[in-house]
Design an enzyme around this catalytic site. Structure first.
Site, short mmCIF file in Angstrom:
data_model
loop_
_atom_site.label_atom_id
_atom_site.label_comp_id
_atom_site.label_asym_id
_atom_site.label_seq_id
_atom_site.Cartn_x
_atom_site.Cartn_y
_atom_site.Cartn_z
N SER A 151 -50.73 -49.73 18.23
CA SER A 151 -50.19 -49.34 16.92
C SER A 151 -49.60 -50.55 16.21
O SER A 151 -50.31 -51.49 15.91
CB SER A 151 -49.15 -48.22 17.09
OG SER A 151 -48.72 -47.73 15.84
N THR A 152 -48.28 -50.54 15.95
CA THR A 152 -47.65 -51.61 15.19
C THR A 152 -47.88 -52.97 15.85
O THR A 152 -47.61 -53.14 17.03
CB THR A 152 -46.14 -51.37 15.07
OG1 THR A 152 -45.92 -50.04 14.60
CG2 THR A 152 -45.50 -52.36 14.12
N HIS A 154 -53.44 -46.94 15.37
CA HIS A 154 -52.81 -46.05 14.40
C HIS A 154 -52.91 -46.65 13.00
O HIS A 154 -52.23 -47.61 12.68
CB HIS A 154 -51.34 -45.82 14.75
CG HIS A 154 -51.15 -45.08 16.04
ND1 HIS A 154 -49.98 -45.15 16.77
CD2 HIS A 154 -51.97 -44.26 16.73
CE1 HIS A 154 -50.09 -44.40 17.84
NE2 HIS A 154 -51.29 -43.85 17.85
N MET A 175 -45.04 -48.45 18.16
CA MET A 175 -43.87 -47.58 18.19
C MET A 175 -44.23 -46.24 18.82
O MET A 175 -45.38 -45.80 18.77
CB MET A 175 -43.36 -47.34 16.77
CG MET A 175 -42.67 -48.54 16.16
SD MET A 175 -41.95 -48.21 14.53
CE MET A 175 -43.40 -48.29 13.50
N ASP A 212 -47.13 -42.39 22.00
CA ASP A 212 -48.50 -41.90 22.02
C ASP A 212 -49.30 -42.66 23.09
O ASP A 212 -49.21 -43.88 23.18
CB ASP A 212 -49.15 -42.09 20.64
CG ASP A 212 -50.55 -41.50 20.59
OD1 ASP A 212 -50.75 -40.41 21.16
OD2 ASP A 212 -51.44 -42.13 19.98
#
Length: 372
Positions: free
Chosen positions: A191-192, A218, A313, A316
Site C-alpha cells: 500500500s503506502t 491499494h 497502512m 490488510d
C-alpha cells in the site's frame, strides 16, 4: 512533541481552505503556511521547513512535478509529500511520476458531490496518511530519547566484537515449516510507499523467473493502470493491469485493478489458473484487498506459493497470509526500517507467521530463494 508542520500547496483558494481546515482538525498537526503554486512553495519550504507538504499536481507557473524535480536538484532532504490528484489517465500518470520523484502518498480530489460531502471525502482520505506520519515522528522521537538516555547512563566497558547474527533473529529467520515444493506463484500485498518499493524490487527479477506474480497495490481506478505501465518499462518481466480471465503465466506480473477485487480460479481446461476480476465488497476498507487475493491463492496453490507483505497502512493481508501459512506457503515480510509505513507487515511478523523478514533491498533475492 511539537505538532508536525504542514504546508498546503494548491492553486485554488477553495482547496487550500478545505485541506487546511482538515489538517487543523487532526491532533498533532498544524498548518504552517499555504502557497498557490510550486514557485511560491519553494520560498515557503525554506522559511517554514515543513514536515509535510500537501501538493496539487496541476498548477500554473510551477506544477507539482516541477516542484519535486526542483527540490531534488537542491539535494535537500525532502519533507513527506502527499499529492492531490485528479481521477484521470493524465492525473494517474502524473501521480505515479510524482511518487517516483519522492512523494510519500496521494489522495484523489472528489469529482462530484456537495461541498460538505467533498470535505468529508478529503478528511477521510487525508487523515490516515497524516496520522501515520504523526505516529512515525512520535516513534522516532521516543527512540532518539531512549538512545540519548542510554548513552548518558551506560557504563564504559571494553569493546567486544559483535556476535554474528543468529538464525533465530527476525531478519534472518529460516524456514522451518515443511513446505511441499518450490513455489509456483508469488503474490504481493502492498500500500503506502508501494509504487517506489515495487520499482525498487521488481526490476531485479529475471525475465525467466518461471512463475507468475500477482500484486495488490491499494490504489483507485486508473492509477493501477498507470502504475503497471510505468513498472513495465523498468522490468525484465511483463507487468500489466489484470483483466478478467487473464491466465497466470511465468514471467507475467498482474496488478489488481483499482476499485475491483482480484482472485485466482481454476481455468475450465483443468490445467491452468486464471484471475477473476469482481465487484465483490471491500475488505478492510480496501478494494482491491490483499486478503481477498491471498485466500484464493492459499486454496489453489497449497504448499506451492510465496506470500509477500510490504509497506502500507493498516492490516490488510494479515488474515489471508494466515491461511496461506496454514496451507504451507512461504511468507516474507518487509522489515520496519525500509517500510514507508510499517503497518501491513507488522501484524504477520508479530504473530510469528512470517518465515523471513528482510529489507526492501533484499526482497527480490529472498523471493527468488523460495522458487528453488
Amino acid at each position: 512533541m511539537d505538532p508536525i508542520k504542514v504546508l498546503v500547496v494548491d492553486d485554488t483558494i477553495l482547496y487550500r481552505k478545505v485541506v487546511g481546515d482538515v489538517i487543523a482538525s487532526i491532533p498533532g498537526a498544524e498548518v504552517c503556511g499555504t502557497a498557490a503554486n510550486g514557485r511560491f512553495a519553494l520560498t515557503k519550504i525554506k522559511t517554514f521547513k515543513p514536515d509535510l507538504i500537501t501538493l496539487d499536481i496541476e498548477m500554473p507557473e510551477m506544477n507539482g512535478l516541477e516542484l519535486l524535480e526542483e527540490l531534488r536538484k537542491t539535494g535537500m532532504k525532502l519533507p513527506r509529500i502527499i499529492m492531490l490528484s485528479t481521477l484521470t489517465t493524465t492525473g494517474g500518470d502524473m501521480t505515479i511520476r510524482a511518487l517516483e520523484l519522492g512523494a510519500f502518498d496521494f489522495i484523489t480530489k472528489p469529482q462530484s458531490g456537495t461541498a460538505a460531502e467533498n470535505v468529508e471525502k478529503i478528511r477521510t482520505r487525508l487523515t490516515p496518511a497524516v496520522t501515520a506520519l504523526i505516529q512515525e515522528k512520535k516513534f522516532r522521537s521516543r527512540l532518539s530519547n531512549a538512545r540519548a538516555t542510554l548513552a548518558r547512563t551506560a557504563t564504559p566497558r571494553e569493546a567486544k566484537p559483535k556476535p554474528a547474527a543468529t538464525p533465530a533473529s527476525p531478519s534472518h529467520r529460516r524456514i522451518t515449516r515443511p513446505v511441499s515444493r518450490a513455489s509456483e506463484v508469488v503474490t504481493i500485498g502492498i500500500s503506502t510507499g508501494g509504487p517506489n518499493a515495487l520499482a525498487a524490487m521488481l526490476p531485479k527479477l529475471p525475465a525467466d523467473i518461471g512463475v507468475p506474480v500477482l500484486i495488490v497495490q491499494h490504489m483507485p481506478p486508473v492509477f493501477t493502470k498507470s502504475l503497471a505501465a510505468s513498472l513495465n518499462t523498468k522490468c525484465a518481466i511483463e507487468v500489466k493491469e489484470a483483466e478478467d480471465g487473464d491466465l497466470l503465466k511465468p514471467g507475467l506480473a498482474l496488478i489488481a485493478p483499482g476499485g475491483k477485487q482480484m482472485r485466482v480460479e481454476a481455468h475450465r481446461d483443468g490445467i491452468h489458473r486464471m484471475v477473476r476480476i469482481t465487484n465483490d465488497p471491500p475488505e478492510n476498507s480496501c478494494r482491491p484487498s490483499a486478503d481477498y487475493l491471498f485466500r484464493s491463492v492459499a486454496d489453489h496453490y497449497v504448499g506451492r506459493a510465496t506470500g509477500i507483505i510490504m509497506t502500507g497502512m493498516g492490516q490488510d493481508g494479515f488474515k489471508g497470509l494466515q491461511k496461506m501459512h496454514e496451507n504451507g506457503a512461504v511468507i516474507l515480510a518487509q522489515d520496519e526500517a525500509s517500510c514507508t509505513v510499517y503497518g501491513m507487515p507488522k501484524a504477520p511478523t508479530e504473530a510469528g507467521i512470517t518465515d523471513k523478514v528482510v529489507p526492501l533491498s533484499d526482497m527480490a533475492r529472498a523471493l527468488m530463494g523460495t522458487l528453488k
